[in-house]
Design a protein around this motif. Structure first.
Motif, PDB file in Angstrom:
ATOM      1  N   THR A 181       0.821  -1.216   0.000  1.00  0.00           N
ATOM      2  CA  THR A 181       0.000   0.000   0.000  1.00  0.00           C
ATOM      3  C   THR A 181       0.853   1.264   0.000  1.00  0.00           C
ATOM      4  O   THR A 181       0.354   2.346  -0.324  1.00  0.00           O
ATOM      5  N   HIS A 183       2.980   1.908  -2.089  1.00  0.00           N
ATOM      6  CA  HIS A 183       3.358   2.162  -3.479  1.00  0.00           C
ATOM      7  C   HIS A 183       2.162   2.460  -4.380  1.00  0.00           C
ATOM      8  O   HIS A 183       2.278   2.392  -5.601  1.00  0.00           O
ATOM      9  N   GLY A 184       1.047   2.779  -3.771  1.00  0.00           N
ATOM     10  CA  GLY A 184      -0.145   3.130  -4.529  1.00  0.00           C
ATOM     11  C   GLY A 184      -0.953   4.161  -3.769  1.00  0.00           C
ATOM     12  O   GLY A 184      -0.514   4.700  -2.742  1.00  0.00           O
ATOM     13  N   ASN A 185      -2.158   4.429  -4.245  1.00  0.00           N
ATOM     14  CA  ASN A 185      -3.014   5.440  -3.635  1.00  0.00           C
ATOM     15  C   ASN A 185      -3.774   4.835  -2.452  1.00  0.00           C
ATOM     16  O   ASN A 185      -4.951   4.494  -2.555  1.00  0.00           O
ATOM     17  N   TRP A 186      -3.080   4.714  -1.325  1.00  0.00           N
ATOM     18  CA  TRP A 186      -3.684   4.075  -0.155  1.00  0.00           C
ATOM     19  C   TRP A 186      -4.793   4.931   0.454  1.00  0.00           C
ATOM     20  O   TRP A 186      -5.727   4.403   1.077  1.00  0.00           O
ATOM     21  N   LYS A 187      -4.716   6.251   0.267  1.00  0.00           N
ATOM     22  CA  LYS A 187      -5.766   7.113   0.818  1.00  0.00           C
ATOM     23  C   LYS A 187      -7.103   6.852   0.134  1.00  0.00           C
ATOM     24  O   LYS A 187      -8.151   6.839   0.781  1.00  0.00           O
ATOM     25  N   ARG A 188      -7.052   6.646  -1.176  1.00  0.00           N
ATOM     26  CA  ARG A 188      -8.281   6.293  -1.885  1.00  0.00           C
ATOM     27  C   ARG A 188      -8.765   4.916  -1.446  1.00  0.00           C
ATOM     28  O   ARG A 188      -9.963   4.681  -1.316  1.00  0.00           O
ATOM     29  N   PHE A 231      -6.712  -2.299  -6.463  1.00  0.00           N
ATOM     30  CA  PHE A 231      -5.632  -1.433  -6.002  1.00  0.00           C
ATOM     31  C   PHE A 231      -4.440  -1.639  -6.926  1.00  0.00           C
ATOM     32  O   PHE A 231      -4.034  -2.775  -7.173  1.00  0.00           O
ATOM     33  N   ALA A 233      -0.403  -0.712  -7.760  1.00  0.00           N
ATOM     34  CA  ALA A 233       0.815  -0.228  -7.115  1.00  0.00           C
ATOM     35  C   ALA A 233       1.967  -0.308  -8.102  1.00  0.00           C
ATOM     36  O   ALA A 233       2.036  -1.213  -8.933  1.00  0.00           O
TER      37      ALA A 233
END
Length: 251
Positions: A181, A183-188, A231, A233
């Motif tokens: 997480t 390495h990606g848009n974890w907030k979304r 998700f 990443a």
């Protein structure tokens, strides 16, 4: 080569294959291979349902048995790994991998195969620290305890994969590598799945062994399922120069 990726199949082969056949027509393309990231549910008969770790009300024959019996034939070569909702008695028979049905291949609890020019590796099950260092002690018919541990990842299987020296083009696991997480848009992600936030902060969302394999094998593509959300990443391995590696996690 066109490869389709399915997250959790849950035994619904008829609908998945029908969808892909429709996609072929609409897109005017040809799918060469289907890869499933677990919860395949290769249930052959009602006896297999007893080894499926789901509440009794959710136990259903679904459609794999049609392909096992020969009533139907998979329209595409299909490769799958195990998840945490499987006919564990049958998959144990194929521990090292093998044909679960015509055109449908199980990668085993840990394995690598070559399809055409593409090397595909996979790790079945999910990570639980209390069982990781144990052997495969469960034997069918499973009791209420063993039916919930038989699909837990074991160090022995991960160690075998850590010995791989040739490049792996695609790797498949059921649960996500822990820390992915970052390495990606974890907030979304937590907007859609707010109960993931604490696990992300505590570094408990995902599998530690999968993260170790990610660091060791560095495959160009990694696919996982289990968490029933999308998700994406992008991981850059700094010690490998400027090469970029893409990891997509599907429903």
């Amino acid at each position: 080569m066109k490869i389709a990726i399915e997250g959790c199949m849950h035994g619904d082969l008829d609908n998945v294959y029908a969808t892909l056949l429709h996609l072929q027509q609409v897109e005017r393309t040809k799918i060469d291979l289907l890869i499933c990231c677990g919860d395949f549910q290769a249930v052959r008969n009602e006896k297999d349902l007893e080894s499926l770790s789901v509440p009794p009300k959710y136990r259903s024959m679904n459609s794999f048995w049609k392909y096992y019996s020969g009533e139907k034939v998979a329209p595409f070569p299909t490769i799958f790994i195990g998840g945490n909702h499987e006919a564990s008695n049958y998959l144990w028979e194929l521990y090292y991998g093998g044909w679960a049905a015509p055109h449908i291949y199980f990668l085993g609890f840990a394995g690598v195969v070559k399809f055409g020019s593409v090397r595909i590796g996979g790790l079945s099950g999910i990570y639980k620290s209390n069982h990781y260092h144990l052997g495969h002690f469960e034997r069918p018919p499973y009791n209420d305890r063993d039916i919930k541990s038989v699909y837990h990842v074991r160090e022995y299987d991960v160690h075998k994969l850590m010995q791989i020296e040739e490049p792996v083009d695609i790797f498949v696991s059921h649960d996500w590598p822990v820390g992915i997480t970052d390495h990606g848009n974890w907030k979304r992600l937590v907007r859609d799945k707010p109960y993931f936030k604490e696990e992300i902060q505590d570094r408990t969302l995902g599998s530690k062994p999968a993260a170790e394999l990610l660091e060791k094998l560095k495959p160009p593509y990694w696919f996982s399922a289990h968490l029933h959300c999308k998700f994406a990443a992008l991981v850059q391995h700094g010690d490998e120069g400027t090469f970029l590696y893409f990891f997509l996690f599907f429903l």
